[in-house]
Structure formats: C-alpha cells, structure tokens
Scaffold this motif. Sequence first.
Motif, PDB file in Angstrom:
ATOM      1  N   ARG A  71       0.827  -1.202   0.000  1.00  0.00           N
ATOM      2  CA  ARG A  71       0.000   0.000   0.000  1.00  0.00           C
ATOM      3  C   ARG A  71       0.865   1.256   0.000  1.00  0.00           C
ATOM      4  N   GLU A  72       1.937   1.224   0.793  1.00  0.00           N
ATOM      5  CA  GLU A  72       2.813   2.378   0.912  1.00  0.00           C
ATOM      6  C   GLU A  72       3.732   2.473  -0.300  1.00  0.00           C
ATOM      7  N   GLN A  73       4.068   3.693  -0.667  1.00  0.00           N
ATOM      8  CA  GLN A  73       4.963   3.920  -1.788  1.00  0.00           C
ATOM      9  C   GLN A  73       5.975   4.981  -1.409  1.00  0.00           C
ATOM     10  N   LEU A  74       7.186   4.806  -1.874  1.00  0.00           N
ATOM     11  CA  LEU A  74       8.222   5.804  -1.663  1.00  0.00           C
ATOM     12  C   LEU A  74       7.979   6.937  -2.654  1.00  0.00           C
ATOM     13  N   GLY A  75       7.695   8.125  -2.120  1.00  0.00           N
ATOM     14  CA  GLY A  75       7.362   9.261  -2.977  1.00  0.00           C
ATOM     15  C   GLY A  75       8.565  10.088  -3.388  1.00  0.00           C
ATOM     16  N   GLY A  76       9.646   9.961  -2.653  1.00  0.00           N
ATOM     17  CA  GLY A  76      10.839  10.736  -2.935  1.00  0.00           C
ATOM     18  C   GLY A  76      11.791  10.610  -1.768  1.00  0.00           C
ATOM     19  N   PHE A  77      12.836  11.424  -1.782  1.00  0.00           N
ATOM     20  CA  PHE A  77      13.797  11.348  -0.689  1.00  0.00           C
ATOM     21  C   PHE A  77      14.463  12.693  -0.447  1.00  0.00           C
ATOM     22  N   PHE A  78      14.923  12.879   0.771  1.00  0.00           N
ATOM     23  CA  PHE A  78      15.826  13.949   1.173  1.00  0.00           C
ATOM     24  C   PHE A  78      17.047  13.262   1.749  1.00  0.00           C
ATOM     25  N   LEU A  79      18.226  13.641   1.309  1.00  0.00           N
ATOM     26  CA  LEU A  79      19.474  13.147   1.876  1.00  0.00           C
ATOM     27  C   LEU A  79      20.138  14.349   2.539  1.00  0.00           C
ATOM     28  N   VAL A  80      20.295  14.264   3.862  1.00  0.00           N
ATOM     29  CA  VAL A  80      20.790  15.418   4.621  1.00  0.00           C
ATOM     30  C   VAL A  80      21.880  14.982   5.587  1.00  0.00           C
ATOM     31  N   ASN A  81      22.655  15.952   6.026  1.00  0.00           N
ATOM     32  CA  ASN A  81      23.602  15.744   7.117  1.00  0.00           C
ATOM     33  C   ASN A  81      22.907  16.116   8.410  1.00  0.00           C
ATOM     34  N   ALA A  82      22.803  15.174   9.323  1.00  0.00           N
ATOM     35  CA  ALA A  82      22.242  15.436  10.644  1.00  0.00           C
ATOM     36  C   ALA A  82      23.219  14.900  11.675  1.00  0.00           C
ATOM     37  N   GLN A  83      23.393  15.634  12.766  1.00  0.00           N
ATOM     38  CA  GLN A  83      24.356  15.228  13.790  1.00  0.00           C
ATOM     39  C   GLN A  83      23.906  13.983  14.537  1.00  0.00           C
ATOM     40  N   ASP A  84      22.583  13.808  14.678  1.00  0.00           N
ATOM     41  CA  ASP A  84      22.066  12.671  15.424  1.00  0.00           C
ATOM     42  C   ASP A  84      20.603  12.454  15.047  1.00  0.00           C
ATOM     43  N   LEU A  85      19.992  11.446  15.632  1.00  0.00           N
ATOM     44  CA  LEU A  85      18.606  11.121  15.316  1.00  0.00           C
ATOM     45  C   LEU A  85      17.661  12.261  15.667  1.00  0.00           C
ATOM     46  N   ASP A  86      17.913  12.945  16.766  1.00  0.00           N
ATOM     47  CA  ASP A  86      17.037  14.056  17.149  1.00  0.00           C
ATOM     48  C   ASP A  86      17.030  15.150  16.086  1.00  0.00           C
TER      49      ASP A  86
END
Length: 106
Positions: free
Chosen positions: A59-74
Amino acid sequence: MSNTEREHCYEESAQLAQDLHTQGQFLATAPLHPVATATSVQVRDGKSLVTDGPFAETREQLGGFFLVNAQDLDEAIAIATRIPGAKVGTVEIRPVIEVAGLPAQP
C-alpha cells in the motif's frame, strides 16, 4: 494528491532544500514518479529478469527522498518534521552506510 497539492508540495520541498543548503545540511532530494512507472531488475544464476512494476506489492509507496547531514537522530527527526510530505504521509529516517571506494561527494 491533486496536481495543485503536488505542485505546492514541490514548492515547499524546494524551499526546505534551500533552507537546509544554507545551513550546510543539504545533500540531495528528488520526488519519484509513481510505482506504475517502475521497472524491476533481478539477477539470478547469472541471468537478468526485467519486469514492469514495483519490486513488492504494498500500500505504501516511496514518494521521494531527502538526503541530509544530521548530527544525530534528534536532528534528523527535527528535519523530517519539516518535510511537506509528512503532512499527508510518513517520513522514514534511515542512516546511510559509509562504503569505502565510492566517488567523493561534490
């Protein structure tokens, strides 16, 4: 989404990409065409099998993506809450695996 809603989402996504770029966190983003346009490739016993359609029925579909630099999960969560698609769907956060020998990022 209607075409108007989709275009608005693209505009908001482009603005978020600009904001993340300004903060030095942006790497890449792109929407994806619907799964009806997918082609799947498998190689088994040295033979390739090419089929129309997505790899898995879901049912779910991948609509796109963002690839970012983040220091941590928060920080990644904080960025994910700003992605326009989160208002109508789900944003999945995954770390990227570093693989030696790949070309350097521009």
